[in-house]
Design a protein around this motif. Structure first.
Motif, PDB file in Angstrom:
ATOM      1  N   TRP A  87      37.692  38.833  53.687  1.00  0.00           N
ATOM      2  CA  TRP A  87      39.154  38.875  53.647  1.00  0.00           C
ATOM      3  C   TRP A  87      39.684  40.280  53.396  1.00  0.00           C
ATOM      4  O   TRP A  87      40.848  40.553  53.703  1.00  0.00           O
ATOM      5  CB  TRP A  87      39.661  37.912  52.577  1.00  0.00           C
ATOM      6  CG  TRP A  87      39.093  36.542  52.727  1.00  0.00           C
ATOM      7  CD1 TRP A  87      38.272  35.890  51.850  1.00  0.00           C
ATOM      8  CD2 TRP A  87      39.247  35.655  53.845  1.00  0.00           C
ATOM      9  NE1 TRP A  87      37.916  34.661  52.339  1.00  0.00           N
ATOM     10  CE2 TRP A  87      38.497  34.491  53.570  1.00  0.00           C
ATOM     11  CE3 TRP A  87      39.939  35.725  55.051  1.00  0.00           C
ATOM     12  CZ2 TRP A  87      38.434  33.412  54.442  1.00  0.00           C
ATOM     13  CZ3 TRP A  87      39.864  34.666  55.931  1.00  0.00           C
ATOM     14  CH2 TRP A  87      39.133  33.526  55.621  1.00  0.00           C
ATOM     15  N   TYR A  88      38.862  41.167  52.856  1.00  0.00           N
ATOM     16  CA  TYR A  88      39.306  42.532  52.622  1.00  0.00           C
ATOM     17  C   TYR A  88      39.564  43.253  53.941  1.00  0.00           C
ATOM     18  O   TYR A  88      40.472  44.078  54.040  1.00  0.00           O
ATOM     19  CB  TYR A  88      38.270  43.294  51.797  1.00  0.00           C
ATOM     20  CG  TYR A  88      38.277  42.921  50.334  1.00  0.00           C
ATOM     21  CD1 TYR A  88      38.868  43.747  49.391  1.00  0.00           C
ATOM     22  CD2 TYR A  88      37.705  41.739  49.891  1.00  0.00           C
ATOM     23  CE1 TYR A  88      38.882  43.414  48.045  1.00  0.00           C
ATOM     24  CE2 TYR A  88      37.715  41.383  48.553  1.00  0.00           C
ATOM     25  CZ  TYR A  88      38.313  42.231  47.631  1.00  0.00           C
ATOM     26  OH  TYR A  88      38.329  41.884  46.311  1.00  0.00           O
TER      27      TYR A  88
ATOM     28  N   LEU B  42      43.193  36.340  46.463  1.00  0.00           N
ATOM     29  CA  LEU B  42      43.324  37.767  46.761  1.00  0.00           C
ATOM     30  C   LEU B  42      44.771  38.155  47.035  1.00  0.00           C
ATOM     31  O   LEU B  42      45.230  39.222  46.576  1.00  0.00           O
ATOM     32  CB  LEU B  42      42.443  38.135  47.960  1.00  0.00           C
ATOM     33  CG  LEU B  42      42.439  39.613  48.373  1.00  0.00           C
ATOM     34  CD1 LEU B  42      41.913  40.486  47.238  1.00  0.00           C
ATOM     35  CD2 LEU B  42      41.608  39.824  49.637  1.00  0.00           C
TER      36      LEU B  42
ATOM     37  N   TRP C  22      31.747  38.578  45.827  1.00  0.00           N
ATOM     38  CA  TRP C  22      31.701  37.120  46.015  1.00  0.00           C
ATOM     39  C   TRP C  22      31.895  36.758  47.483  1.00  0.00           C
ATOM     40  O   TRP C  22      31.171  35.955  48.041  1.00  0.00           O
ATOM     41  CB  TRP C  22      32.771  36.477  45.135  1.00  0.00           C
ATOM     42  CG  TRP C  22      32.570  35.023  44.853  1.00  0.00           C
ATOM     43  CD1 TRP C  22      33.377  34.001  45.253  1.00  0.00           C
ATOM     44  CD2 TRP C  22      31.520  34.405  44.105  1.00  0.00           C
ATOM     45  NE1 TRP C  22      32.900  32.789  44.802  1.00  0.00           N
ATOM     46  CE2 TRP C  22      31.758  33.017  44.083  1.00  0.00           C
ATOM     47  CE3 TRP C  22      30.400  34.908  43.434  1.00  0.00           C
ATOM     48  CZ2 TRP C  22      30.917  32.116  43.428  1.00  0.00           C
ATOM     49  CZ3 TRP C  22      29.558  34.013  42.785  1.00  0.00           C
ATOM     50  CH2 TRP C  22      29.818  32.646  42.780  1.00  0.00           C
ATOM     51  N   TYR C  23      32.912  37.347  48.123  1.00  0.00           N
ATOM     52  CA  TYR C  23      33.076  37.226  49.574  1.00  0.00           C
ATOM     53  C   TYR C  23      33.979  38.347  50.048  1.00  0.00           C
ATOM     54  O   TYR C  23      35.104  38.484  49.578  1.00  0.00           O
ATOM     55  CB  TYR C  23      33.656  35.871  49.989  1.00  0.00           C
ATOM     56  CG  TYR C  23      33.556  35.674  51.482  1.00  0.00           C
ATOM     57  CD1 TYR C  23      32.343  35.307  52.054  1.00  0.00           C
ATOM     58  CD2 TYR C  23      34.635  35.921  52.314  1.00  0.00           C
ATOM     59  CE1 TYR C  23      32.224  35.169  53.422  1.00  0.00           C
ATOM     60  CE2 TYR C  23      34.519  35.792  53.679  1.00  0.00           C
ATOM     61  CZ  TYR C  23      33.312  35.411  54.227  1.00  0.00           C
ATOM     62  OH  TYR C  23      33.187  35.291  55.586  1.00  0.00           O
ATOM     63  N   SER C  24      33.511  39.120  51.005  1.00  0.00           N
ATOM     64  CA  SER C  24      34.171  40.378  51.367  1.00  0.00           C
ATOM     65  C   SER C  24      35.026  40.309  52.623  1.00  0.00           C
ATOM     66  O   SER C  24      35.819  41.221  52.878  1.00  0.00           O
ATOM     67  CB  SER C  24      33.107  41.466  51.562  1.00  0.00           C
ATOM     68  OG  SER C  24      32.190  41.080  52.587  1.00  0.00           O
TER      69      SER C  24
ATOM     70  N   TYR D 208      32.968  29.251  48.027  1.00  0.00           N
ATOM     71  CA  TYR D 208      33.131  30.606  47.515  1.00  0.00           C
ATOM     72  C   TYR D 208      33.957  31.472  48.454  1.00  0.00           C
ATOM     73  O   TYR D 208      34.539  32.477  48.049  1.00  0.00           O
ATOM     74  CB  TYR D 208      31.759  31.264  47.319  1.00  0.00           C
ATOM     75  CG  TYR D 208      30.923  31.322  48.581  1.00  0.00           C
ATOM     76  CD1 TYR D 208      30.956  32.425  49.414  1.00  0.00           C
ATOM     77  CD2 TYR D 208      30.094  30.260  48.951  1.00  0.00           C
ATOM     78  CE1 TYR D 208      30.210  32.483  50.582  1.00  0.00           C
ATOM     79  CE2 TYR D 208      29.333  30.305  50.106  1.00  0.00           C
ATOM     80  CZ  TYR D 208      29.396  31.415  50.918  1.00  0.00           C
ATOM     81  OH  TYR D 208      28.658  31.451  52.060  1.00  0.00           O
ATOM     82  N   SER D 209      34.037  31.101  49.729  1.00  0.00           N
ATOM     83  CA  SER D 209      34.710  31.937  50.725  1.00  0.00           C
ATOM     84  C   SER D 209      36.221  31.858  50.608  1.00  0.00           C
ATOM     85  O   SER D 209      36.905  32.855  50.368  1.00  0.00           O
ATOM     86  CB  SER D 209      34.258  31.508  52.129  1.00  0.00           C
ATOM     87  OG  SER D 209      35.082  32.082  53.122  1.00  0.00           O
TER      88      SER D 209
ATOM     89  N   LEU E 249      35.456  40.169  43.331  1.00  0.00           N
ATOM     90  CA  LEU E 249      35.796  39.298  44.460  1.00  0.00           C
ATOM     91  C   LEU E 249      35.140  39.785  45.741  1.00  0.00           C
ATOM     92  O   LEU E 249      34.723  38.988  46.589  1.00  0.00           O
ATOM     93  CB  LEU E 249      37.313  39.240  44.633  1.00  0.00           C
ATOM     94  CG  LEU E 249      38.103  38.514  43.545  1.00  0.00           C
ATOM     95  CD1 LEU E 249      39.598  38.651  43.793  1.00  0.00           C
ATOM     96  CD2 LEU E 249      37.711  37.042  43.476  1.00  0.00           C
TER      97      LEU E 249
ATOM     98  N   VAL F 200      38.378  33.137  47.536  1.00  0.00           N
ATOM     99  CA  VAL F 200      38.672  34.578  47.489  1.00  0.00           C
ATOM    100  C   VAL F 200      39.935  34.873  48.290  1.00  0.00           C
ATOM    101  O   VAL F 200      40.800  35.637  47.850  1.00  0.00           O
ATOM    102  CB  VAL F 200      37.478  35.397  48.017  1.00  0.00           C
ATOM    103  CG1 VAL F 200      37.840  36.869  48.136  1.00  0.00           C
ATOM    104  CG2 VAL F 200      36.277  35.228  47.092  1.00  0.00           C
TER     105      VAL F 200
END
Length: 610
Positions: free
Chosen positions: A293-294, A250, A289-291, A242-243, A286, A246
């Motif tokens: 990378w933001y 993204l 789901w996994y944050s 899941y990581s 997203l 994203v």
């Protein structure tokens, strides 16, 4: 959008669509079928269906591979059977692609190319998911069993089922999905581990289709495949699929968002509102789901957004741009509010202090990475220095492609977005690494290695694309200036070359996916390799209280069912994979254990999923 050839090529009928019947009689079924397949939404739907079907179909097919995954002979046989399966499925696709490139209409070839590229993207990660099926044959438990990151995810899902809600600042999407699947299929509490097993396989299979379809928002089939397949194969981690998915999707979504922002003056107010809201909802989902990378993407993307905003296109464009950006922000905040609230409330109290082999390396090394399952690799022999100032031939070729991207392809929004993300992640990487000794915090900065390398790969591919398009365009203009209507390279030849390149990507995908799978084949945990996660899955009792079929131990562990609890923080970095005698030199303090001959069993047992 650009490609080796235009997406639509005119046939004798005139405008790029098949010629209609000249008589007034009813059209034949063949003609109606051609008209139907020429519709854009039909072709897009076919790409989506074919890619997902290829990924899941191959994964299900691997359930019929009957080997003992706990011995090497069985593992090799399983890997070989997987290659047979992918050849049986993939060779007819490549044959059809090559045939239509040499024979028949270019319109038919374009449709075949779209579908073949979609199928190959699905098969690339279907192989990885199928390998996980083989590695876990005989056990219902996931990679990692109930130790390390999987154990924390299981606890988080159990907390959801017990009505205790979110677990700290960790993104709730995946644990919530585990809880829901456990309720639906495994009787609720106690079934989170089995749900994780299923989701590891399912999500791994879907990484390829999601990557390819995200890039299809910006690029034509071949170029989308050339970015999506290497990225999916290289970055996919089946333990936490899941990581990285994203991260992969993204970047193209951000590029599509910024492209729409730059063109927003051409839209109506209602269209700007709806499109902005749609992007915001997707970004919010997203984020849940996994944050992570933001954080790394934000600095560069925010600066780029200021340049993409239509400041000089009139009042109407400014109004629609503000409406578009505001709707996107509102959609993101509303959907992502559960996690945003937790970050505001608890963010400062959740430091990351988990160090492993990548943390001990030169922070300027971004051409490779190593997990905390490093096996025989140590701080003394990894990373391996390259031939030129420590850089390998691969690194130099990649950087050459990046130079082409910046020099020839900077007008493409995907190139600018990848460059912006890279710069922001690069600066944050060294900011956190530079404060590590003082703050005693890692803050996951080694994860920037993945997104930096991903952006370098994107820019290199787009550089090659720009070189091809600029070169052919220049040649065509020279001929046109001389009064010739010919092309430098005939369109049919371009299609043939593109078909050959697709075959090359397919061969890379099957070899690369097998390499990825081989790393996760079960291996005794005492060796400390990535195979220990599958090995652990075979050492826990099943629901009926019996050991898995191929268990390597005499007494299997009992399942552990408990809610997630925050762990204490002693304010110091935990150095995983280091013997006690080396802690003073590497970590700057005495080891909190006495064993002077072996590594800690599995790093810091309280570490949250990374």
């Amino acid at each position: 959008m650009t490609d080796l050839a235009p997406e639509v090529v005119s046939e004798p009928g005139g405008n790029g669509r098949p010629a209609k019947a000249a008589t007034g009689s009813a059209r034949s079924a063949v003609e109606r079928g051609r008209d139907w397949l020429s519709r854009r939404w039909v072709q897009v739907a076919l790409e989506v269906v074919v890619s997902i079907a290829a990924a899941l179909g191959y994964t299900l097919l691997c359930r019929h591979i009957s080997v003992n995954p706990l011995n090497r002979i069985g593992q090799v046989s399983g890997l070989a059977k997987m290659q047979v399966y992918v050849a049986v499925l993939g060779l007819p696709l490549l044959g059809a692609l090559l045939y239509t490139a040499y024979r028949g209409s270019l319109l038919r070839h374009q449709l075949v190319k779209r579908l073949v590229c979609a199928a190959l993207a699905g098969l690339s990660t279907g192989v990885v998911a199928g390998g996980v099926v083989v590695a876990l044959r005989g056990t219902p438990w996931p990679l990692g069993g109930q130790e390390g990151d999987p154990s924390v995810l299981i606890d988080m899902a159990t907390s959801f089922m017990d009505g205790k809600g979110m677990s700290g600042v960790y993104p709730p999407g995946f644990p919530a999905a585990m809880a829901a699947l456990s309720e639906l299929r495994y009787g609720g509490r106690g079934g989170a581990g089995f749900a994780l097993h299923d989701l590891q396989i399912l999500c791994s299979a879907l990484v390829g289709p999601m990557s390819y379809l995200a890039w299809r928002l910006l690029l034509r089939p071949f170029w989308a495949l050339l970015i999506a397949v290497p990225a999916a194969v290289v970055f996919l981690d089946p333990i936490r699929p899941y990581s990285h998915v994203v991260m992969i999707v993204l970047v193209p979504l951000l590029a599509a968002f910024l492209r729409a922002l730059g063109r927003i003056g051409e839209s109506t107010g209602r269209s700007a509102l709806l499109r902005g809201l749609g992007f915001g909802v997707v970004f919010g989902l997203l984020f849940l789901w996994y944050s992570g990378w933001y954080l790394w993407s934000a600095p560069g993307v925010l600066v780029l957004a200021l340049f993409a905003f239509p400041w000089r296109k009139g009042r109407a464009a400014l109004t629609r741009g503000a409406l578009y950006a505001g709707a996107a922000l509102a959609g993101f905040v509303v959907v992502g509010s559960p996690l945003l609230y937790q970050i505001v409330r608890l963010g400062a109290s959740t430091p990351d202090r988990y160090a492993y082999i990548t943390v001990y390396a030169d922070p300027a090394y971004v051409m490779g990475w190593m997990s905390d399952r490093s096996g025989t690799w140590t701080v003394d022999n990894w990373p391996v220095a390259g031939e030129l100032a420590g850089q390998t031939g691969f690194a130099l070729l990649l950087l050459l492609g990046v130079g082409l991207g910046l020099g020839l392809g900077l007008r493409h929004i995907a190139t600018r977005t990848a460059a912006a993300v890279l710069v922001g992640a690069w600066l944050l990487r060294f900011y956190y690494a530079g404060r590590m000794a003082h703050d005693k915090q890692i803050q996951l900065y080694p994860r920037t290695t993945w997104i930096i390398m991903y952006c370098l790969m994107i820019m290199a591919v787009l550089g090659i694309m720009a070189l091809v398009n600029r070169g052919s365009g220049w040649g065509n203009r020279v001929l046109a200036a001389k009064g010739s209507t010919a092309r430098v390279i005939p369109l049919r030849v371009v299609q043939q070359v593109a078909a050959g390149m697709v075959c090359m990507v397919a061969l890379f995908a099957t070899m690369g996916a097998s390499w990825s799978v081989n790393r996760y084949m079960p291996e005794d945990q005492a060796k400390g390799t990535m195979g220990m996660d599958a090995w652990r899955a075979h050492t826990i009792k099943k629901q009926d209280g019996k050991c898995p079929k191929f268990t390597p131990v005499t007494n299997c562990a009992d399942p552990i069912v408990k809610d997630w609890q925050p762990t204490g923080d002693d304010g110091y970095i935990w150095c995983a994979g280091i013997v006690a005698a080396d802690w003073k030199a590497l970590c700057g303090r005495k080891a909190p254990f006495d064993d002077l001959s072996t590594k800690p069993k599995d790093g810091d047992p309280s570490a949250a999923p990374k």
